[in-house]
Design an enzyme around this catalytic site. Structure first.
Site: not given
Length: 381
Positions: A81, A112, A146, A349
């Protein structure tokens, strides 16, 4: 009659694609937490088609493992995810040249941690071509949820319901580390520290007691606190104790009778969660402290022969992991684990999330060399 749920669009992963193209394909399969299903389907199909693994599934978590009876088992793990996309969306992934970084893949998930997931798939393919488990038994874990609340974690769900699927002697979590080994991780604890007063009209403030003013004493202690540097198995972990939120007051003309300061303590893996809580209560002695969340850290485990051999192939000294990662879940299961993967964690992010192509290739080379004794085939690259 309840209408049928809409069919999810299929995701296809090219079994012959090199690891960089695999990264692009995995990233372009949008899988914000809770929407990992189509990518999990594709990962499951990719692993089954390799023909060398027992493939297991729980929800949107997929496990592929060999059962050759080797004396050692290594686990490679990564989550499927991502955090939500930007507006406008930072997908599909783009190949760009960035000064000082070279060629990069830019877009959501490149750091990520879908670069790491693509490396897992490429290593699984290389191992299958070499017979599946030429030197060690292998387990590849791809899990969901996660990036959201800990109780939703797909890895946590596997640990609770299928503990044996995660068995191993050593684990590598392919979180972004810019291609360096980061051993263990700090633990994290959150607590609410509450001060109390007596409400009154601000025109007659002397009849009350201001709880927000009293919270200044909490902030003063936190500001004066000197975080420790703690050596654990040769790595120096930096602790941190910070106020991260403050809440108090009900109106602009009322002396507040309650104020709450939320505190986050990042503690070295030399401490247990109970010891971390005791230390926090000592620092804030005299105040009302309510611990709301605690996650144990993980010791580095670099003294294992497998870990030492891996670090030797990487070729750079290992460093500590200051943040909390799922290596702690493996450590709690008795499986020593390290973080190792492509991408700069500082870009995770971010709106400009991007991962150097060279790091993706290097991580594939290191893991393939370490596990199989040979670099990836040029035909696949």
């Amino acid at each position: 009659m309840t209408p049928a749920a809409p069919a999810r669009a299929a995701v296809l992963l090219d079994p012959a694609a090199d690891v960089v193209e695999l990264t692009r394909q995995v990233c372009d399969a949008e899988s914000v937490s809770g929407g990992e299903g189509a990518l999990a389907d594709a990962v499951e199909a990719f692993c089954r088609d390799l023909g060398a693994y027992e493939v297991l599934r729980d929800g949107d978590a997929v496990v592929a493992r060999t059962r050759a009876g080797r004396p050692e088992r290594v686990v490679l793990a990564g989550h499927l995810d991502t955090v939500p996309l930007t507006d406008p969306p930072n997908l599909p992934v783009r190949r760009e040249l960035v000064e000082g970084e070279g060629e990069v893949l830019a877009g959501r998930g490149t750091v990520d941690m879908k670069g790491g997931v693509a490396v897992q798939l490429a290593v699984a393919r290389a191992a299958a071509a070499a017979g599946g488990a030429p030197t060690r038994d292998l387990t590849f874990v791809f899990y969901d949820h996660e990036e959201v609340a800990s109780d939703l974690s797909g890895l946590g769900r596997l640990a609770r319901g299928h503990r044996e699927w995660l068995d191993g002697d050593f684990a590598i979590l392919l979180e972004p580390t810019a291609g360096a080994v980061e051993g263990g991780c700090n633990g994290t604890l959150r607590a609410d520290v509450t001060t109390r007063g007596r409400a009154a009209h601000t025109a007659r403030a002397w009849r009350g007691s201001n709880a927000i003013h009293a919270a200044g004493q909490v902030l003063a202690r936190l500001a004066a606190y000197e975080p420790a540097h703690v050596e654990v198995e040769g790595l120096v972990f930096r602790e941190g104790l910070n106020a991260v939120a403050i809440r108090g007051g009900i109106a602009g003309n009322v002396v507040p009778d309650r104020c709450t300061v939320t505190v986050n303590y990042r503690f070295a893996p030399a401490r247990s969660g109970a010891q971390a809580e005791a230390h926090l209560r000592e620092v804030l002695d005299g105040f009302e402290v309510d611990v709301t969340d605690v996650a144990e850290g993980a010791r580095p485990g670099l003294g294992l022969p497998a870990a030492a051999a891996f670090c030797e192939v990487v070729g750079t000294p290992p460093a500590p992991k200051y943040g909390w990662t799922d290596v702690a879940r493996f450590s709690a299961l008795g499986v020593p684990a390290v973080n190792y993967g492509p991408g700069d964690a500082l870009l995770a992010h971010a709106d400009d999330e991007r991962c150097p192509v060279a790091q993706i290739l290097e991580c594939e080379r290191v893991l393939t060399t370490w596990l199989l004794g040979a670099a990836p085939s040029e035909e696949v690259r």
